[in-house]
Design a protein around this motif. Structure first.
Motif, PDB file in Angstrom:
ATOM      1  N   ASN A 167       0.826  -1.207   0.000  1.00 42.08           N
ATOM      2  CA  ASN A 167       0.000   0.000   0.000  1.00 42.08           C
ATOM      3  C   ASN A 167       0.856   1.251   0.000  1.00 42.08           C
ATOM      4  O   ASN A 167       0.524   2.265  -0.646  1.00 42.08           O
ATOM      5  N   LEU A 168       1.958   1.212   0.741  1.00 41.98           N
ATOM      6  CA  LEU A 168       2.807   2.387   0.894  1.00 41.98           C
ATOM      7  C   LEU A 168       3.628   2.683  -0.356  1.00 41.98           C
ATOM      8  O   LEU A 168       4.276   3.724  -0.438  1.00 41.98           O
ATOM      9  N   GLU A 169       3.594   1.783  -1.336  1.00 48.43           N
ATOM     10  CA  GLU A 169       4.252   2.028  -2.621  1.00 48.43           C
ATOM     11  C   GLU A 169       3.339   2.766  -3.593  1.00 48.43           C
ATOM     12  O   GLU A 169       3.785   3.248  -4.637  1.00 48.43           O
ATOM     13  N   LEU A 170       2.056   2.877  -3.248  1.00 49.22           N
ATOM     14  CA  LEU A 170       1.066   3.487  -4.144  1.00 49.22           C
ATOM     15  C   LEU A 170       0.870   4.969  -3.839  1.00 49.22           C
ATOM     16  O   LEU A 170       0.920   5.380  -2.682  1.00 49.22           O
ATOM     17  N   THR A 171       0.635   5.756  -4.860  1.00 50.80           N
ATOM     18  CA  THR A 171       0.206   7.150  -4.692  1.00 50.80           C
ATOM     19  C   THR A 171      -0.866   7.459  -5.725  1.00 50.80           C
ATOM     20  O   THR A 171      -0.851   6.923  -6.842  1.00 50.80           O
ATOM     21  N   ILE A 172      -1.817   8.293  -5.348  1.00 52.00           N
ATOM     22  CA  ILE A 172      -2.801   8.806  -6.308  1.00 52.00           C
ATOM     23  C   ILE A 172      -2.252  10.125  -6.817  1.00 52.00           C
ATOM     24  O   ILE A 172      -2.272  11.134  -6.115  1.00 52.00           O
ATOM     25  N   SER A 173      -1.714  10.116  -8.020  1.00 48.39           N
ATOM     26  CA  SER A 173      -1.008  11.287  -8.542  1.00 48.39           C
ATOM     27  C   SER A 173      -1.950  12.332  -9.125  1.00 48.39           C
ATOM     28  O   SER A 173      -1.686  13.534  -9.029  1.00 48.39           O
ATOM     29  N   THR A 174      -3.056  11.886  -9.727  1.00 49.52           N
ATOM     30  CA  THR A 174      -3.951  12.816 -10.423  1.00 49.52           C
ATOM     31  C   THR A 174      -5.400  12.363 -10.285  1.00 49.52           C
ATOM     32  O   THR A 174      -5.698  11.175 -10.396  1.00 49.52           O
ATOM     33  N   CYS A 175      -6.276  13.335 -10.063  1.00 52.45           N
ATOM     34  CA  CYS A 175      -7.720  13.133 -10.151  1.00 52.45           C
ATOM     35  C   CYS A 175      -8.218  13.963 -11.329  1.00 52.45           C
ATOM     36  O   CYS A 175      -7.998  15.181 -11.359  1.00 52.45           O
ATOM     37  N   GLU A 176      -8.862  13.329 -12.285  1.00 48.82           N
ATOM     38  CA  GLU A 176      -9.331  14.018 -13.491  1.00 48.82           C
ATOM     39  C   GLU A 176     -10.847  14.178 -13.455  1.00 48.82           C
ATOM     40  O   GLU A 176     -11.582  13.199 -13.429  1.00 48.82           O
ATOM     41  N   PHE A 177     -11.293  15.428 -13.451  1.00 47.27           N
ATOM     42  CA  PHE A 177     -12.711  15.759 -13.386  1.00 47.27           C
ATOM     43  C   PHE A 177     -13.193  16.198 -14.763  1.00 47.27           C
ATOM     44  O   PHE A 177     -12.490  16.928 -15.468  1.00 47.27           O
ATOM     45  N   HIS A 178     -14.392  15.800 -15.124  1.00 46.06           N
ATOM     46  CA  HIS A 178     -15.000  16.232 -16.372  1.00 46.06           C
ATOM     47  C   HIS A 178     -16.171  17.157 -16.044  1.00 46.06           C
ATOM     48  O   HIS A 178     -17.139  16.751 -15.389  1.00 46.06           O
ATOM     49  N   VAL A 179     -16.061  18.422 -16.475  1.00 45.63           N
ATOM     50  CA  VAL A 179     -17.048  19.451 -16.129  1.00 45.63           C
ATOM     51  C   VAL A 179     -17.358  20.302 -17.353  1.00 45.63           C
ATOM     52  O   VAL A 179     -16.573  20.377 -18.290  1.00 45.63           O
ATOM     53  N   ARG A 180     -18.510  20.964 -17.311  1.00 44.43           N
ATOM     54  CA  ARG A 180     -18.913  21.772 -18.461  1.00 44.43           C
ATOM     55  C   ARG A 180     -18.082  23.043 -18.606  1.00 44.43           C
ATOM     56  O   ARG A 180     -17.810  23.495 -19.709  1.00 44.43           O
ATOM     57  N   ASN A 181     -17.678  23.624 -17.470  1.00 40.88           N
ATOM     58  CA  ASN A 181     -16.919  24.873 -17.517  1.00 40.88           C
ATOM     59  C   ASN A 181     -15.720  24.767 -16.572  1.00 40.88           C
ATOM     60  O   ASN A 181     -15.786  25.177 -15.414  1.00 40.88           O
ATOM     61  N   PRO A 182     -14.600  24.203 -17.053  1.00 39.04           N
ATOM     62  CA  PRO A 182     -13.444  23.996 -16.184  1.00 39.04           C
ATOM     63  C   PRO A 182     -12.964  25.267 -15.492  1.00 39.04           C
ATOM     64  O   PRO A 182     -12.647  25.253 -14.298  1.00 39.04           O
ATOM     65  N   ARG A 183     -12.930  26.390 -16.218  1.00 37.15           N
ATOM     66  CA  ARG A 183     -12.424  27.629 -15.631  1.00 37.15           C
ATOM     67  C   ARG A 183     -13.293  28.085 -14.466  1.00 37.15           C
ATOM     68  O   ARG A 183     -12.785  28.516 -13.416  1.00 37.15           O
ATOM     69  N   GLU A 184     -14.573  27.969 -14.613  1.00 35.67           N
ATOM     70  CA  GLU A 184     -15.496  28.388 -13.561  1.00 35.67           C
ATOM     71  C   GLU A 184     -15.317  27.541 -12.297  1.00 35.67           C
ATOM     72  O   GLU A 184     -15.287  28.066 -11.181  1.00 35.67           O
ATOM     73  N   VAL A 185     -15.203  26.231 -12.471  1.00 39.91           N
ATOM     74  CA  VAL A 185     -15.021  25.339 -11.313  1.00 39.91           C
ATOM     75  C   VAL A 185     -13.684  25.605 -10.632  1.00 39.91           C
ATOM     76  O   VAL A 185     -13.599  25.664  -9.396  1.00 39.91           O
ATOM     77  N   MET A 186     -12.629  25.784 -11.406  1.00 33.15           N
ATOM     78  CA  MET A 186     -11.310  26.035 -10.826  1.00 33.15           C
ATOM     79  C   MET A 186     -11.305  27.325 -10.013  1.00 33.15           C
ATOM     80  O   MET A 186     -10.766  27.377  -8.900  1.00 33.15           O
ATOM     81  N   ASP A 187     -11.906  28.370 -10.557  1.00 36.02           N
ATOM     82  CA  ASP A 187     -11.960  29.643  -9.832  1.00 36.02           C
ATOM     83  C   ASP A 187     -12.759  29.511  -8.540  1.00 36.02           C
ATOM     84  O   ASP A 187     -12.396  30.085  -7.503  1.00 36.02           O
ATOM     85  N   LYS A 188     -13.839  28.760  -8.599  1.00 35.30           N
ATOM     86  CA  LYS A 188     -14.665  28.540  -7.410  1.00 35.30           C
ATOM     87  C   LYS A 188     -13.872  27.815  -6.335  1.00 35.30           C
ATOM     88  O   LYS A 188     -13.838  28.241  -5.169  1.00 35.30           O
ATOM     89  N   TRP A 189     -13.198  26.737  -6.690  1.00 32.53           N
ATOM     90  CA  TRP A 189     -12.442  25.961  -5.709  1.00 32.53           C
ATOM     91  C   TRP A 189     -11.257  26.756  -5.158  1.00 32.53           C
ATOM     92  O   TRP A 189     -10.937  26.668  -3.973  1.00 32.53           O
ATOM     93  N   GLN A 220     -23.283  13.971 -16.668  1.00 28.53           N
ATOM     94  CA  GLN A 220     -23.096  14.306 -15.264  1.00 28.53           C
ATOM     95  C   GLN A 220     -21.659  14.769 -15.020  1.00 28.53           C
ATOM     96  O   GLN A 220     -20.709  14.173 -15.511  1.00 28.53           O
ATOM     97  N   GLU A 221     -21.493  15.857 -14.278  1.00 28.18           N
ATOM     98  CA  GLU A 221     -20.166  16.337 -13.910  1.00 28.18           C
ATOM     99  C   GLU A 221     -19.674  15.544 -12.701  1.00 28.18           C
ATOM    100  O   GLU A 221     -20.286  15.602 -11.635  1.00 28.18           O
ATOM    101  N   ARG A 222     -18.583  14.832 -12.866  1.00 25.07           N
ATOM    102  CA  ARG A 222     -18.038  14.051 -11.763  1.00 25.07           C
ATOM    103  C   ARG A 222     -16.542  13.807 -11.998  1.00 25.07           C
ATOM    104  O   ARG A 222     -16.022  14.025 -13.089  1.00 25.07           O
ATOM    105  N   LEU A 223     -15.886  13.350 -10.957  1.00 24.49           N
ATOM    106  CA  LEU A 223     -14.563  12.763 -11.106  1.00 24.49           C
ATOM    107  C   LEU A 223     -14.701  11.595 -12.073  1.00 24.49           C
ATOM    108  O   LEU A 223     -15.589  10.750 -11.905  1.00 24.49           O
ATOM    109  N   ALA A 224     -13.845  11.548 -13.093  1.00 21.51           N
ATOM    110  CA  ALA A 224     -13.987  10.531 -14.133  1.00 21.51           C
ATOM    111  C   ALA A 224     -12.878   9.482 -14.098  1.00 21.51           C
ATOM    112  O   ALA A 224     -13.108   8.327 -14.462  1.00 21.51           O
ATOM    113  N   CYS A 225     -11.685   9.891 -13.675  1.00 22.29           N
ATOM    114  CA  CYS A 225     -10.532   8.992 -13.752  1.00 22.29           C
ATOM    115  C   CYS A 225      -9.526   9.358 -12.672  1.00 22.29           C
ATOM    116  O   CYS A 225      -9.342  10.543 -12.380  1.00 22.29           O
ATOM    117  N   ILE A 226      -8.905   8.360 -12.072  1.00 21.44           N
ATOM    118  CA  ILE A 226      -7.787   8.617 -11.173  1.00 21.44           C
ATOM    119  C   ILE A 226      -6.551   7.880 -11.691  1.00 21.44           C
ATOM    120  O   ILE A 226      -6.659   6.824 -12.312  1.00 21.44           O
TER     121      ILE A 226
END
Length: 248
Positions: A167-189, A220-226
């Motif tokens: 388990n300690l050899e694993l890392t989650i490097s990236t979470c990829e979200f699919h959204v209608r307006n990426p810029r808007e979500v990024m600014d909000k977060w 649907q806007e959600r996390l799509a891939c890790i």
């Protein structure tokens, strides 16, 4: 801020999830029951975060729980399983609550939670949610503060066998979200959580990149891939409507 865990909403029982992921070469474990929520889970830990496969155990209890995460589970599982949301770890959830309130962001207030493990141990933590309607829009991350600090918590998890060396050899490097307006979500977060921007599609947590890509209208806007590092490069695993990609 650190990614604490990913919530994958599933239709399968924790015993099934554990068996299938062990078949894929991962040390997954049964987490336990959230008796007040009507849910139970399976877990896969990495070096600094983990994956939670959250399932419905008692629908009647869940329907009456009036809890933001359980409401999301009930909403999403009406159509299909899949990644629900992500949780960010904080060392001072009360301070974060005050920070959000000062910005005029309505929250759930600090919620106390616990889970009974299969060994009978009760694990406790605090949670904080941004108050919002459950919908097909991307859920805002929620926050967690554990009863123990990270070092103590991981020692306890290693002691009871939840975490082993692989388990300690694993890392989650990236979470990829699919959204209608990426810029808007990024600014909000960025406004809500004061996290840094690396480029026009990436926000940075201390242990994980959050990448936002354009979604086709109507979905649907959600996390799509890790992306998981440390298990060796292999073909992606498509599991309960969630995509797991692997890198060296």
């Amino acid at each position: 801020m650190y990614l604490d865990h990913i919530v994958h909403l599933v239709t399968k029982k924790p015993t099934e999830v554990v068996e299938e992921w062990k078949g894929n070469g991962f040390h997954a474990v049964i987490g336990g029951q959230h008796t007040r929520w009507g849910t139970y889970n399976a877990l896969l830990y990495t070096k600094t975060s983990y994956i939670e496969w959250l399932a419905l155990e008692n629908e009647e209890i869940a329907l009456n729980a009036n809890h933001p995460l359980i409401n999301l589970l009930l909403h999403d599982l009406k159509t299909k399983p899949g990644f629900g949301t992500v949780c960010i770890r904080t060392e001072n959830i009360e301070s974060l609550f005050n920070q959000l309130e000062r910005k005029g962001i309505e929250t759930s207030g600090v919620l106390h939670a616990e889970r009974k493990t299969t060994s009978g141990l009760v694990r406790k933590w605090k949670m904080l949610f941004v108050r919002e309607e459950i919908s097909n829009d991307l859920p805002t991350p929620f926050f967690i503060e554990w009863q123990e600090d990270d070092e103590e918590r991981y020692q306890l998890l290693q002691k009871d066998g939840t975490i082993v060396d692989s388990n300690l050899e694993l890392t989650i490097s990236t979470c990829e979200f699919h959204v209608r307006n990426p810029r808007e979500v990024m600014d909000k977060w960025k406004n809500y959580f004061e996290i840094k921007e690396q480029d026009n599609q990436t926000l940075l947590l201390a242990n994980t990149n959050l990448v936002f890509k354009k979604l086709e209208t109507g979905e649907q806007e959600r996390l799509a891939c890790i992306y998981v590092n440390g298990h060796g490069k292999q073909e992606p695993i498509y599991y309960e409507q969630g995509t797991y990609c692997f890198c060296e």
